[in-house]
Design a protein around this motif. Structure first.
Motif, PDB file in Angstrom:
ATOM      1  N   LEU A  87       0.831  -1.206   0.000  1.00 42.83           N
ATOM      2  CA  LEU A  87       0.000   0.000   0.000  1.00 42.83           C
ATOM      3  C   LEU A  87       0.862   1.252   0.000  1.00 42.83           C
ATOM      4  N   GLY A  88       1.998   1.189   0.677  1.00 45.19           N
ATOM      5  CA  GLY A  88       2.887   2.344   0.751  1.00 45.19           C
ATOM      6  C   GLY A  88       3.819   2.200   1.943  1.00 45.19           C
ATOM      7  N   SER A  89       4.631   3.240   2.155  1.00 36.74           N
ATOM      8  CA  SER A  89       5.613   3.194   3.242  1.00 36.74           C
ATOM      9  C   SER A  89       5.365   4.315   4.238  1.00 36.74           C
ATOM     10  N   CYS A  90       5.860   4.100   5.435  1.00 34.35           N
ATOM     11  CA  CYS A  90       5.751   5.169   6.441  1.00 34.35           C
ATOM     12  C   CYS A  90       6.932   5.106   7.404  1.00 34.35           C
ATOM     13  N   TRP A  91       7.158   6.208   8.080  1.00 33.40           N
ATOM     14  CA  TRP A  91       8.180   6.297   9.112  1.00 33.40           C
ATOM     15  C   TRP A  91       7.505   6.116  10.459  1.00 33.40           C
TER      16      TRP A  91
END
Ligand code: FES
Length: 178
Positions: A87-91
């Motif tokens: 779905l995507g990346s995050c910190w």
């Protein structure tokens, strides 16, 4: 043994043939109705967000050391459902040892480049037009019209769960997409 009159047999065969024809037509329509029912049940929009996904073990998120993770979940739109897609990346950011874990999208709110973390400077940087953000996601400098987009995050047992979402870029107001 009595022999069935030909007219009665013909009438019987007509009824059976018509019945079979109607049954075949009805069966042929079932997939179409199921498809239509399914598409109206589901939310429209290709980027419709699903529920939270596990992105990391909570113990791996160290204070002051943001951890980049990938959210994997289900893509579900009006026509298609696919499990286990990226779905995507995050910190993931934890300010203090026992502090909460927060999640920020890696997508720069300016024009959508990927935001990196500069360990030495202790801040997030966007390589495209040099926007910089602090550990709370606030914009420190550069053309980004807003801070990093925060995602819903919570710790469940030993796991960090994040509800990944995309936002419109280039706007001061945070607007979810999909
Ligand atoms: S895309 Fe990040 S500063 Fe322009």
């Amino acid at each position: 043994m009595a022999v069935e009159p030909p007219d009665e047999r013909r009438a019987f065969l007509k009824v059976v043939t018509k019945g079979l024809g109607a049954l075949t037509a009805a069966l042929a329509l079932v997939p179409g109705f199921a498809f239509l029912a399914g598409s109206t049940r589901r939310p429209s929009g290709a980027a419709a967000p699903g529920g939270p996904s596990r992105v990391a073990a909570a113990r791996d998120v160290k204070p002051g050391k943001p951890l980049r993770v990938t959210a994997i979940g289900t893509h579900d739109d009006a026509w298609l459902r696919v499990d286990r897609v990226t779905l995507g990346s995050c910190w993931l950011v934890r300010a203090a040892e026992d502090g909460p874990i927060r999640a920020f999208s890696t997508v720069c709110p300016h024009l959508g480049c990927g935001v990196d973390f500069d360990e030495q400077a202790g801040k997030f940087n966007c390589p495209c037009h040099t926007s910089a953000f602090d550990l709370e996601g606030r914009c420190l400098s550069g053309p980004s019209p807003r801070g990093l987009d925060e995602l819903e995050a919570q710790v469940e047992g030993r796991d960090v769960m994040v509800r990944y979402q995309r936002f419109r870029v280039g706007t001061a107001k945070r607007e979810p997409i999909g």
